[in-house]
Write an enzyme that holds these catalytic residues in place. Sequence first.
Site, PDB file in Angstrom:
ATOM      1  N   THR A 159      51.511  40.343  35.880  1.00  0.00           N
ATOM      2  CA  THR A 159      51.737  38.990  35.226  1.00  0.00           C
ATOM      3  C   THR A 159      52.554  39.122  33.721  1.00  0.00           C
ATOM      4  OG1 THR A 159      51.205  36.583  34.620  1.00  0.00           O
ATOM      5  CG2 THR A 159      49.518  38.199  35.047  1.00  0.00           C
ATOM      6  N   ASP A 199      46.419  35.497  38.750  1.00  0.00           N
ATOM      7  CA  ASP A 199      45.281  34.795  39.148  1.00  0.00           C
ATOM      8  C   ASP A 199      45.223  34.042  40.399  1.00  0.00           C
ATOM      9  OD1 ASP A 199      42.663  33.376  37.757  1.00  0.00           O
ATOM     10  OD2 ASP A 199      43.965  31.617  38.340  1.00  0.00           O
ATOM     11  N   ARG A 253      52.194  29.111  29.126  1.00  0.00           N
ATOM     12  CA  ARG A 253      51.981  27.839  29.066  1.00  0.00           C
ATOM     13  C   ARG A 253      50.506  27.562  28.692  1.00  0.00           C
ATOM     14  NH1 ARG A 253      55.830  25.577  32.244  1.00  0.00           N
ATOM     15  NH2 ARG A 253      55.838  27.302  33.793  1.00  0.00           N
ATOM     16  N   ASP A 266      52.131  36.955  31.706  1.00  0.00           N
ATOM     17  CA  ASP A 266      51.426  36.288  30.809  1.00  0.00           C
ATOM     18  C   ASP A 266      50.293  36.886  29.914  1.00  0.00           C
ATOM     19  OD1 ASP A 266      53.185  34.227  30.907  1.00  0.00           O
ATOM     20  OD2 ASP A 266      52.053  33.271  32.684  1.00  0.00           O
ATOM     21  N   ASP A 303      47.232  36.960  31.194  1.00  0.00           N
ATOM     22  CA  ASP A 303      46.365  36.031  30.916  1.00  0.00           C
ATOM     23  C   ASP A 303      45.145  36.277  31.886  1.00  0.00           C
ATOM     24  OD1 ASP A 303      47.626  35.344  33.355  1.00  0.00           O
ATOM     25  OD2 ASP A 303      47.782  33.184  32.811  1.00  0.00           O
ATOM     26  N   ARG A 340      55.816  31.089  46.241  1.00  0.00           N
ATOM     27  CA  ARG A 340      54.495  30.421  46.330  1.00  0.00           C
ATOM     28  C   ARG A 340      54.240  29.794  47.595  1.00  0.00           C
ATOM     29  NH1 ARG A 340      53.405  31.387  40.760  1.00  0.00           N
ATOM     30  NH2 ARG A 340      55.343  30.923  39.396  1.00  0.00           N
ATOM     31  N   GLY A 396      54.488  34.661  40.039  1.00  0.00           N
ATOM     32  CA  GLY A 396      55.522  34.869  39.222  1.00  0.00           C
ATOM     33  C   GLY A 396      56.083  36.406  39.263  1.00  0.00           C
TER      34      GLY A 396
HETATM   35  P1  ADP Z   1      50.104  33.954  40.319  1.00  0.00           P
HETATM   36  O1  ADP Z   1      49.341  34.874  41.434  1.00  0.00           O
HETATM   37  O2  ADP Z   1      51.159  34.446  39.359  1.00  0.00           O
HETATM   38  O3  ADP Z   1      48.766  33.326  39.463  1.00  0.00           O
HETATM   39  P2  ADP Z   1      50.266  31.396  41.582  1.00  0.00           P
HETATM   40  O4  ADP Z   1      49.078  30.675  41.304  1.00  0.00           O
HETATM   41  O5  ADP Z   1      51.223  30.662  42.322  1.00  0.00           O
HETATM   42  O6  ADP Z   1      50.799  32.558  41.136  1.00  0.00           O
HETATM   43  O7  ADP Z   1      49.481  32.038  43.228  1.00  0.00           O
HETATM   44  C1  ADP Z   1      50.153  32.767  44.210  1.00  0.00           C
HETATM   45  C2  ADP Z   1      49.940  32.096  45.497  1.00  0.00           C
HETATM   46  O8  ADP Z   1      48.467  32.695  45.787  1.00  0.00           O
HETATM   47  C3  ADP Z   1      49.939  31.012  45.856  1.00  0.00           C
HETATM   48  O9  ADP Z   1      51.150  30.493  46.225  1.00  0.00           O
HETATM   49  C4  ADP Z   1      49.230  30.854  47.261  1.00  0.00           C
HETATM   50  O10 ADP Z   1      49.896  31.321  48.376  1.00  0.00           O
HETATM   51  C5  ADP Z   1      47.969  31.832  46.832  1.00  0.00           C
HETATM   52  N1  ADP Z   1      46.823  31.085  46.058  1.00  0.00           N
HETATM   53  C6  ADP Z   1      46.820  30.304  44.904  1.00  0.00           C
HETATM   54  N2  ADP Z   1      45.558  29.950  44.773  1.00  0.00           N
HETATM   55  C7  ADP Z   1      44.953  30.064  46.145  1.00  0.00           C
HETATM   56  C8  ADP Z   1      43.587  29.621  46.610  1.00  0.00           C
HETATM   57  N3  ADP Z   1      42.709  28.750  45.851  1.00  0.00           N
HETATM   58  N4  ADP Z   1      43.245  29.966  47.964  1.00  0.00           N
HETATM   59  C9  ADP Z   1      44.196  30.502  48.575  1.00  0.00           C
HETATM   60  N5  ADP Z   1      45.228  30.933  48.113  1.00  0.00           N
HETATM   61  C10 ADP Z   1      45.613  30.829  46.896  1.00  0.00           C
END
Ligand code: ADP
Length: 319
Positions: free
Chosen positions: A125, A103, A171, A127, A129, A72, A11
């Site tokens: 982020t 995260d 959330r 959040d 979090d 994403r 995000g």
């Molecule tokens: P944020 O970083 O804000 O938590 P996301 O959870 O959407 O956002 O994660 C961002 C991107 O990181 C995902 O679209 C994906 O490409 C990558 N990602 C998330 N989890 C994993 C994972 N377990 N292994 C590899 N890449 C990951």
Amino acid sequence: MKKIAVLTSGGDAPGMNAAIRAVVRTAIYHGLEVCGVKRGYAGLINGDFIEMGLGSVADIIHRGGTILQTARCDEFRSPKGREKALENMHKKEIEALITIGGDGTFRGALELNKMGIPVVGIPGTIDNDIPCTDNSIGFDTVVNTVLDAINKIRDTATSHERVFVIEVMGRNSGEIALAAGLAGGAESLLLPEIELDLNMVAENVKRGMARGKRHSIILLAEGVAHSMEITEELSKLTGLDTRLSILGYIQRGGSPTALDRILASRMGAEAVKRILRGEKGIMMAVSGNEIKGIEFESIINRKKKLNYDDYRLASILSI
Ligand code: ADP
């Protein structure tokens, strides 16, 4: 080391641009070349790279969002996708990567780090979090945006002697609601970390109105429950005119606050210095007023603990 890359993922958050600027300028200052990756991990897989000179980050410190854009990317979750990303990085002679995100971004960063590319993360982020850091880039800005909304809604709530439920982002985390509620003098805070007791909230509202309060502001983190149902239930329980305001996406954007710009500048510069020192697999964190490096493994799969003292304080101060 000659060349590093930088990307934003997950995000978007206000202050990401200030972090990109800090990374690019610090790296160039230390004689490195910098490659920008468009749309997060998707850009690594598609080879969507841009060269970043000093001028490429001019005029962005005050802008919300991210000039590198974000996405994403499910393909990056598979080993095949990450192999493609690594291949593109080798082709481009990128020797290290700085990722700005949340995260999920650090889960991806950890995997890449295991494949031999040094990665350093920066928490971006709204959040807030992410464990092990007091603040993430974007959090202070969103709290101030919510605060501005509370101030405005309070004017009308007072004039009409109404109860207002204000739904804010979060959330799984009550961080935004807690900080904005404490700063905005909200009467009640409904957070995912705290068991919901609408009868108690209604009693608080009624007690406040009975002692002369002319309005009640209830901050609701979006993950708690359906906001319309909560509003209707509170209206029934209190017998008072109760309205709902969902702040939505206005919370994500906007010019970052001074605090977020400073945090982003410090973390961006520190991330480059750590890479030059040969460090990897860490996220920049702030504790007190100090920037630290925390291993990705310590962050992933852990939940940030809510500051329950602040929650109690907000309750006491709104009696
Ligand atoms: P944020 O970083 O804000 O938590 P996301 O959870 O959407 O956002 O994660 C961002 C991107 O990181 C995902 O679209 C994906 O490409 C990558 N990602 C998330 N989890 C994993 C994972 N377990 N292994 C590899 N890449 C990951």
